[in-house]
Design a protein around this motif. Structure first.
Motif, short mmCIF file in Angstrom:
data_model
loop_
_atom_site.label_atom_id
_atom_site.label_comp_id
_atom_site.label_asym_id
_atom_site.label_seq_id
_atom_site.Cartn_x
_atom_site.Cartn_y
_atom_site.Cartn_z
N THR A 1 0.85 -1.19 0.00
CA THR A 1 0.00 0.00 0.00
C THR A 1 0.89 1.24 0.00
O THR A 1 2.08 1.16 0.33
N PRO A 2 0.35 2.42 -0.34
CA PRO A 2 1.17 3.63 -0.28
C PRO A 2 1.82 3.85 1.08
O PRO A 2 3.00 4.24 1.17
N ALA A 3 1.08 3.60 2.15
CA ALA A 3 1.63 3.79 3.50
C ALA A 3 2.77 2.81 3.77
O ALA A 3 3.81 3.19 4.35
N GLU A 4 2.61 1.56 3.35
CA GLU A 4 3.67 0.57 3.54
C GLU A 4 4.92 0.93 2.76
O GLU A 4 6.05 0.78 3.26
N ILE A 5 4.73 1.42 1.53
CA ILE A 5 5.88 1.79 0.70
C ILE A 5 6.61 3.00 1.29
O ILE A 5 7.84 3.04 1.33
N ALA A 6 5.86 3.98 1.77
CA ALA A 6 6.47 5.17 2.34
C ALA A 6 7.30 4.86 3.58
O ALA A 6 8.27 5.55 3.88
N ALA A 7 6.91 3.80 4.30
CA ALA A 7 7.61 3.43 5.52
C ALA A 7 8.73 2.43 5.29
O ALA A 7 9.47 2.09 6.23
N ASP A 8 8.89 1.96 4.06
CA ASP A 8 9.87 0.91 3.75
C ASP A 8 11.28 1.50 3.68
O ASP A 8 11.56 2.38 2.85
N ALA A 9 12.17 1.02 4.52
CA ALA A 9 13.53 1.57 4.58
C ALA A 9 14.29 1.36 3.28
O ALA A 9 15.05 2.23 2.85
N SER A 10 14.09 0.20 2.62
CA SER A 10 14.81 -0.07 1.38
C SER A 10 14.37 0.88 0.28
O SER A 10 15.16 1.29 -0.58
N VAL A 11 13.08 1.26 0.28
CA VAL A 11 12.58 2.21 -0.70
C VAL A 11 13.18 3.59 -0.46
O VAL A 11 13.61 4.27 -1.40
N ARG A 12 13.24 4.00 0.80
CA ARG A 12 13.82 5.31 1.11
C ARG A 12 15.29 5.36 0.73
O ARG A 12 15.78 6.38 0.26
N THR A 13 16.00 4.26 0.90
CA THR A 13 17.40 4.21 0.50
C THR A 13 17.53 4.37 -1.01
O THR A 13 18.39 5.10 -1.52
N ALA A 14 16.65 3.70 -1.77
CA ALA A 14 16.69 3.79 -3.23
C ALA A 14 16.41 5.19 -3.72
O ALA A 14 16.94 5.63 -4.74
N TYR A 15 15.57 5.91 -2.99
CA TYR A 15 15.22 7.28 -3.34
C TYR A 15 16.12 8.31 -2.67
O TYR A 15 15.86 9.50 -2.71
N LEU A 16 17.18 7.83 -1.99
CA LEU A 16 18.12 8.72 -1.31
C LEU A 16 17.43 9.61 -0.29
O LEU A 16 17.82 10.75 -0.07
N GLY A 17 16.37 9.09 0.33
CA GLY A 17 15.69 9.83 1.37
C GLY A 17 14.74 10.89 0.90
O GLY A 17 14.18 11.64 1.70
N ASP A 18 14.49 10.98 -0.42
CA ASP A 18 13.67 12.06 -0.96
C ASP A 18 12.19 11.72 -1.05
O ASP A 18 11.38 12.57 -1.42
N LEU A 19 11.82 10.49 -0.76
CA LEU A 19 10.42 10.11 -0.88
C LEU A 19 9.61 10.78 0.21
O LEU A 19 9.95 10.70 1.39
N GLY A 20 8.54 11.45 -0.17
CA GLY A 20 7.71 12.14 0.80
C GLY A 20 6.72 11.20 1.46
O GLY A 20 6.58 10.04 1.09
N GLU A 21 6.04 11.71 2.46
CA GLU A 21 5.00 10.93 3.12
C GLU A 21 3.76 10.87 2.23
O GLU A 21 3.53 11.76 1.41
N PRO A 22 2.95 9.83 2.39
CA PRO A 22 1.70 9.81 1.63
C PRO A 22 0.89 11.06 1.91
O PRO A 22 0.79 11.50 3.05
N GLY A 23 0.35 11.64 0.89
CA GLY A 23 -0.41 12.87 1.05
C GLY A 23 -1.75 12.76 0.35
O GLY A 23 -2.09 11.75 -0.24
N VAL A 24 -2.51 13.82 0.43
CA VAL A 24 -3.80 13.89 -0.23
C VAL A 24 -3.80 15.10 -1.14
O VAL A 24 -3.51 16.21 -0.71
N VAL A 25 -4.07 14.88 -2.41
CA VAL A 25 -4.16 15.98 -3.36
C VAL A 25 -5.53 16.59 -3.23
O VAL A 25 -6.54 15.89 -3.33
N GLU A 26 -5.60 17.88 -2.99
CA GLU A 26 -6.88 18.54 -2.80
C GLU A 26 -7.69 18.58 -4.08
O GLU A 26 -7.15 18.75 -5.17
N GLU A 27 -8.99 18.41 -3.96
CA GLU A 27 -9.88 18.47 -5.10
C GLU A 27 -10.05 19.92 -5.53
O GLU A 27 -9.93 20.85 -4.74
N VAL A 28 -10.35 20.13 -6.82
CA VAL A 28 -10.71 21.45 -7.30
C VAL A 28 -12.11 21.76 -6.80
O VAL A 28 -13.03 20.98 -6.96
N ARG A 29 -12.28 22.89 -6.17
CA ARG A 29 -13.58 23.24 -5.61
C ARG A 29 -14.42 23.97 -6.66
O ARG A 29 -13.92 24.64 -7.50
#
Length: 255
Positions: free
Chosen positions: A227-255
């Motif tokens: 899941t997105p949350a599991e991937i964001a918390a995965d240490a091996s993923v963060r290492t591959a991205y050199l620590g640049d991976l952000g936390e899961p977020g929510v893109v705001e809808e156009v109102r």
């Protein structure tokens, strides 16, 4: 959910460079699946292999239980696999509606279908897809006069005009404003539940908002899936991205 796309042992080499290496992966029918990874991870190559733009060096691709490893791109499109590219591909001199009509034409009927009936189907298809991507008001505008975000929406509408079962999106959020990303998110969420969406993207906030499953590629190999949350918390993923991976977020809808 069953797998609509099943990949086994998939490898694609360009000379000594292996872009995709012995990949096993399944995309669930009706799922929203993101593929992420550093530049050069093999993400676009994977989409090209699924769509038939490239043939693998080895391995197998099955679509809806059918081996399509050697099936031509055009036939895969007719079977229900559609894709967009990193740069929107539109006919600049034609109107937005005409672009969608041309994309829909091969799928709007079979040989022998009356032209009047076929055009009626095209018209209904155009209206539906314009509404899905939120550009109904641009129907009569020349495609060449559209802003980048508007061309992106048109590109997706043209892919939808093929009535796909699988939609492959290659970096759809690239170059979009915040409002454009929100519009894109709304368009993806408006897709029929039975359409399987596979999106390659660098914007992890967008990925976390749209995908239920995320696969990470690194050097052409499978690094992690979850899941997105599991991937964001995965240490091996963060290492591959050199620590640049952000936390899961929510893109705001156009109102």
């Amino acid at each position: 959910m069953t797998g609509v796309i099943e990949i086994s042992g998939l490898t694609r080499a360009f000379g000594a460079t292996v872009a995709v290496s012995d990949l096993d992966l399944t995309f669930a029918a009706g799922g929203r699946h993101a593929v992420i990874g550093p530049n050069g991870a093999g993400k676009t190559t994977l989409l090209n292999l699924i769509a038939g733009e490239l043939r693998p060096t080895s391995g197998r691709i099955r679509y809806d239980g059918r081996d399509v490893t050697r099936t031509a791109r055009a036939k895969r499109s007719r079977l229900g696999i559609a894709r967009t590219f990193q740069q929107p591909t539109v006919w600049s001199s034609l109107s937005v509606a005409d672009n969608i009509a041309l994309a829909a034409w091969p799928h709007a009927g079979t040989r022998g279908t009356w032209r009047r009936r076929r055009y009626r189907a095209l018209s209904e298809s155009c209206e539906r897809h314009l509404e899905t991507v939120g550009i109904t008001d641009l129907a009569d505008r020349p495609a060449g006069a559209l802003a980048h975000g508007e061309r992106r929406m048109l590109d997706i509408a043209m892919a939808l005009a093929a009535d796909p079962r699988v939609l492959l999106l290659d970096e759809p959020a690239a170059g979009l404003t915040e409002q454009g990303v929100a519009r894109l998110l709304a368009a993806v969420r408006a897709l029929p539940a039975e359409v399987t969406v596979v999106v390659v993207e660098h914007d992890f906030a967008f990925v976390s908002a749209v995908a239920d499953t995320v696969t990470v590629l690194h050097d052409g190999k499978l690094l992690a899936t979850g899941t997105p949350a599991e991937i964001a918390a995965d240490a091996s993923v963060r290492t591959a991205y050199l620590g640049d991976l952000g936390e899961p977020g929510v893109v705001e809808e156009v109102r």
